[in-house]
Every structure is written in structure tokens, then in C-alpha cells.
Design a protein around this motif. Structure first.
Motif: not given
Length: 620
Positions: A476-482
Motif C-alpha cells: 500500500k505505501c509505495k511512496k515510502l521514503r523513510s
């Protein structure tokens, strides 16, 4: 010849004011202060001094240790010393979560709030309760490793062991200084000269700033000296240090300025002047720009000068970004009520550390957000122990544009309350460090908050299956950076594989003290190959990290800036050289307690790669 009497009168008044200020605040300074204050001060009547160690740790903002252990936790500050006078890295001490400026240089770093007063530099705190309320005469802080982090000591009028809570809770600053760089990590007893206060206390608060330190500061114990009867100063002053007067002025400005939050916001009668001087000639926008550099207390004072400046100081555009954390000791429901009309356009709000011990009520917080929450994008509520389920429900209903929510160390929020966060689908940053969030609520949040870019789940001990959580993140969290998974106890190579496959934009990953991860499963190799954008990777205390993992990082993660492999026994100097040669941007490498990396190797690497801070901790 003009008369000299007016000048003598002015000098006499100035001298009298100095004496009064000196008698009120006593002397202050650090243990080895270079200032010479020649005064003969004695307390009358003479009281028997009481010496006591902290009985209990009541509250703190962060710690290095686990919630289910005593190692490196703030709870080690209770009782007699465990380590002092020894120096070194010991698990029996109290250690905060961060040090240096490394956390400000990583992808998860947050932009600072403007208008933070220069006198406020605290990053963490711990509150200690003592058995007997006393009028403090000295505070001894036993620092056993990398001293110099303590920047403020405060005393509270509330007795934590009293059955009847006071109508008013007062905090007084006993001592305050800017962060200092101490030469060497050796242990010391820090005994600053503290200010005399007019109430007895058994609640002491230490505030720290570790930004100048080369490693984690470690505190062993705190000793409070005091007397039961209030000392009466008999003061004979032969010389007054002008620097002390300036510092006293700063403290008075702090106190008066924050009292203004409760008194001066409501001023309706202002002096009538025929003109506003040159301000009438300035464009409105230029005056707004000038006033944007003032702190909140200064705006309160300026609002009393004339109607024109009152109008400017009340303009909601002055309160687009508002941090009340520096004034945490004086913020209450009344403060929020007076601020409501000014904060209708507020976008960033910092209420961290505020509202505890009944200062802010649930109803007061809710009323404020109902008026001022519609434009909120960022909300900082770290250590807000007044927060409950109603508060989270109000946040999700009144703040439809919210993108950043910090609930770090809000450990009084019940587990079921976190379900409300799933309603804020626009969230991009969520900090749940040291909270009681449970698995069901977190799965719901991850499912509905697909815009998340920064997520902190450090020390969230009530999550049962981190593999399931990691799988949901990957889906679900494809944009996670950290992602911060510090001290999660049960994530395995399966969860890491799902995470690495689904969140390939990750630039920062903290897997420190995750004992269920083993290099032999290929989990770290998989990370290195799937996450080429990694800039920060913490594998702290994972004994299994080996040369293969380091070589994979060198080959695939060339943007790496920070790497922590503290405690590994299987990494050789040769693999570290490959890493340093490949990762040109590397600035932090922690190899403390790495058995194959001795001091000679560190010195050699430092000589060949001078731009990298290579940390090697020790224990004596």
C-alpha cells in the motif's frame, strides 16, 4: 557648569536596581565558570542540608533502550550511581535516542519552526521525582560518557506524591546555558550554580541538547541538595557582573512574555497617539515582514504600543507557522483561547511538551482545533500526555488537510484511539515512536493512508506481527521514503523481502536492535539490491552483519550517507575500505564494538577517508 545631581541620582537608582536584582536571583553560572562574582552570601537561618538521589523517573521524551528492559533507559537515573566515576559506554546508564546533527541530515529530517527563541535549544528532557521537597541549594549530575548535553535545569512547584494537586503548577529555571563542546568523553560531576527559588520542590527536570556531541551522552544519577526552610539571603555585594544582569533580563523577558499569552492577548484599550511615526509611511506587507522575525512573546509586547501595530500583531498571517514548544511550561487552556482569533489560517502548529499536569484540557484542545484546524498541514504533539481518544477523533475531523502528525512518546493514548488516524488519507508523515498503537489500528492506517512518505514505529511494543505490517507497507505505501523500525522484536527476512519489493523509493531504514534478522537468510543482501536509493541504514546491534552485506551495499547503494553496524563481529577492515571507496557521500560510519575493527584500523581509515566520521565506542 551643569549640575551633577541628576547624574548621581540616575547612577544611584541603577546601583539600587542591581542590588535588588542580585538579591532576587542570586548567582548563576557553570561549575568552572570564568566569571568572578565577589559576594559574601550566607543563608539565615542555617538549615541542615538534605542530600537525596532521584526516587523515580516520571517522564521523558526519548531513550536509547527498550520499553521492556533497563539497558540504556531513562529509568537508570533513579537511585544511586551504577557506573560513576567510571567512564565509557555502559548499559546501566540513561541514554537519549539521538546525538550530533546526523538526524538533521537524513531524508526524514523535518524543517525547523521559525521564530524559535535563541534561548531555547532543548531537544530532549527527563523529569525526576525526589522523596523530600526542598529549597534547592545544588544539583549534581553524574555524567559518565560524552558529557555536556545538559542545557537547562528546572524545578516544579507540584509535588508528584501529594494527594491534592495544586491549583497552579509553576516551573522555574534553576540554570540554563547554550550547548557546549566538552573536550573528551570522560566522566564528570556537573554542578552548575543554580538560582534560588521561592518554593520547595521535589520535581526536577533536565533538558538536553546533544547536537555538539560526537556520541550519545550517558547519565548515571542526579543528586539534589536542599534545605527544608527557605533561605533568607544576607547579601553584601562588592562587585556585580554585568553579564549576569543581561541573563536575568532574558529570563524575565521569557516569564513576562509568556504571561502575556494569558493577559496581553485580550488587551482592548490602547494608547491614542496622533500619528504612528514612520510606520504610517511603510507598506503593510513590509511591516508584516519585519514583524515576522519576532518571537511570540515579543509580538504580545509590541501589540500594546499602538493600534497600528496591534493590528499587525493580531493578523493571522503572522501565525501561519506557530511553535509553542519553547513556552511549554506556561501554555494552558487560556493561552489557546486567546490565540484562537489569530490562528484561523495556521498551517504548522507545534504543541510538543505542552499541556501536561492539567494545563491543557481535552475540551480546551478540542475548542482550539475546531476554530483553527481547517488549514492545518503539520501538527506536532510529542509528549502530549493530555491527549486521549477524543483528541485524536477531533484531529481527524477538524484537520482534513493534515499531512504530518507527530505523536512521539504520547504513551497515554489508549490503543483503540489510533484507529481514527486512518481517516486522514492525506497523511505523508506519521511518527508513532513509543506509543501503544496496536496491529489492527496500524494495518488500517497503512491501508487508507497510501500517501505516507515517512513512518516511525520505533519502540512500538504492542505490535504482534511486524512481518504482516511490512507486507502491508509493501502493498500500500509505495511512496515510502523513510521507515523507522527501531527495536521491533519480530520482523524476519520474509517481512524485509516484502518491504524491499514494494517500497523501492526507500532512502532511510532503521532496523537497529531487531534481533530476529539474520544475515544468513540473505535479508540484508536483498535490501542492498532492491533499495539503491538508500542514504541511511541502521543495523545497530545485529551481530550477524558480515562482509558480504557490506560489499553488496558498496556495489548497489552508492548514495549511502549514514551506516550503523555497531556490535557486528563479522565485518573486516577490507570490506569497510571497499564501502568507503564506493560510497563517496558517506559521512557517518558507526563501528562501535565491532570486534575486528580495532583503534588502529579506525585511525588508518580516518587518515584515508577524512570526510567520514568513523565512530568507535569503548568501555573501560
Amino acid at each position: 557648569m551643569p549640575p551633577v545631581f541628576p547624574m548621581l541620582t540616575v547612577l544611584s537608582m541603577f546601583y539600587y536596581m542591581c542590588l535588588r536584582r542580585r538579591a532576587r536571583t542570586a548567582t548563576r553560572g557553570e561549575m568552572n565558570s570564568r566569571r568572578a562574582i565577589e559576594s559574601n552570601t550566607r543563608a539565615l537561618p542555617i538549615n541542615v542540608e538534605i542530600v537525596q538521589y532521584a526516587k523515580e523517573v516520571l517522564d521523558f521524551s526519548s531513550h536509547y533502550g527498550s520499553e521492556n528492559s533497563m539497558s540504556y533507559t531513562m529509568w537508570n537515573l533513579a537511585g544511586i550511581p551504577n557506573v560513576y566515576p567510571s567512564s565509557g559506554d555502559f548499559t546501566q546508564t540513561a541514554v537519549f535516542r539521538t546525538y550530533g546533527t546526523w538526524w538533521d541530515r537524513c531524508p526524514s529530517a523535518r524543517l525547523p519552526f521559525k521564530r524559535t527563541p535563541s534561548t531555547f535549544c532543548s531537544q530532549d528532557y527527563v523529569e525526576l521525582a525526589f522523596e523530600e521537597p526542598v529549597y534547592p541549594t545544588a544539583v549534581h549530575i553524574l555524567e559518565t560518557y560524552h558529557p555536556g548535553a545538559v542545557v537547562r535545569i528546572l524545578a516544579c512547584s507540584a509535588n508528584p506524591y501529594s494527594q491534592n494537586p495544586p491549583a497552579e503548577v509553576r516551573w522555574e529555571i534553576l540554570w540554563s546555558e547554550a550547548p557546549t563542546k566538552v573536550n573528551g568523553p570522560q566522566a564528570r560531576q556537573f554542578t552548575p550554580c543554580i538560582k534560588q527559588i521561592n518554593f520547595p520542590t521535589n520535581l526536577i527536570r533536565l533538558e538536553v541538547n546533544s547536537s555538539l556531541l560526537d556520541y550519545y551522552t550517558e547519565l548515571d544519577a542526579v543528586v539534589l541538595h536542599g534545605v527544608k526552610e527557605r533561605p533568607v539571603l544576607s547579601l553584601k555585594t562588592s562587585m556585580i557582573d554585568m553579564n549576569d544582569i543581561d541573563e536575568d533580563e532574558d529570563e524575565e523577558k521569557f516569564a513576562c512574555g509568556m504571561d502575556a499569552l494569558n493577559k496581553q492577548f485580550s488587551i482592548v484599550t490602547l494608547r491614542e497617539w496622533p500619528t504612528n511615526g514612520y510606520f504610517d509611511k511603510l507598506p503593510y506587507e513590509l511591516i508584516q515582514l519585519i514583524l515576522s522575525h519576532l518571537t511570540v512573546p515579543d509580538l504580545c509586547r509590541l501589540a500594546q504600543t499602538c493600534k497600528l501595530l496591534y493590528q499587525h500583531c493580531c493578523d493571522p498571517l503572522q501565525y501561519i507557522h506557530l511553535s509553542l514548544q519553547p513556552y511549554w511550561a506556561r501554555i494552558n487552556d487560556t493561552s489557546l483561547e486567546y490565540l484562537q482569533s489569530r490562528c484561523t489560517l495556521i498551517q504548522w502548529l507545534n504543541l510538543s511538551w505542552t499541556g501536561n499536569r492539567g494545563a491543557i484540557s481535552v475540551s480546551g484542545f478540542s475548542r482550539f482545533l475546531k476554530v483553527c484546524g481547517s488549514e492545518l498541514v503539520r501538527l506536532e504533539l510529542s509528549c502530549g500526555h493530555f491527549l486521549n481518544e477524543t483528541c485524536l477523533e477531533v484531529i481527524t475531523e477538524m484537520c482534513p488537510n493534515l499531512q504530518e502528525l507527530n505523536l512521539s512518546s504520547c504513551d497515554k493514548i489508549p490503543p483503540q484511539a489510533f484507529n481514527h488516524i486512518a481517516k486522514v488519507g492525506s497523511l505523508k508523515r506519521l511518527i508513532l515512536y513509543r506509543t501503544k498503537v496496536e496491529q489492527t489500528a496500524l494495518l488500517s492506517i497503512l491501508n487508507f493512508c497510501s500517501e505516507l512518505q515517512h513512518l516511525s514505529l520505533g519502540s512500538c511494543v504492542m505490535i504482534e506481527d511486524y512481518d504482516l505490517i511490512a507486507s502491508m507497507m509493501g502493498a500500500k505505501c509505495k511512496k515510502l521514503r523513510s521507515l523507522d523500525l527501531w527495536r521491533c522484536k519480530n520482523i524476519t527476512e520474509s517481512g524485509i523481502a516484502e518491504l524491499a519489493s514494494g517500497c523501492q523509493l526507500l532512502e532511510e531504514l532503521d532496523l537497529g536492535w531487531c534481533p530476529t534478522l539474520q544475515s544468513s537468510t540473505g535479508c540484508f543482501t536483498n535490501l542492498a539490491r532492491k533499495l539503491p536509493n538508500l542514504q541511511k541504514l541502521f543495523l545497530t546491534a545485529n551481530r550477524s552483519v558480515c562482509d558480504t552485506d557490506i560489499e553488496e551495499l558498496a556495489a548497489n547503494c552508492t548514495h549511502l550517507r549514514q551506516l550503523d553496524i555497531l556490535g557486528t563481529r563479522m565485518v573486516s577492515p577490507a570490506s569497510l575500505r571497499k564501502l568507503l571507496e564506493s560510497c563517496k557521500d558517506l559521512s557517518l560510519l558507526d563501528v562501535s564494538f565491532c570486534s575486528q575493527i580495532d583503534n588502529r584500523v579506525v585511525l588508518e581509515l580516518n587518515a584515508n577517508f577524512p570526510n567520514v566520521f568513523i565512530k568507535k565506542s569503548f568501555t573501560q
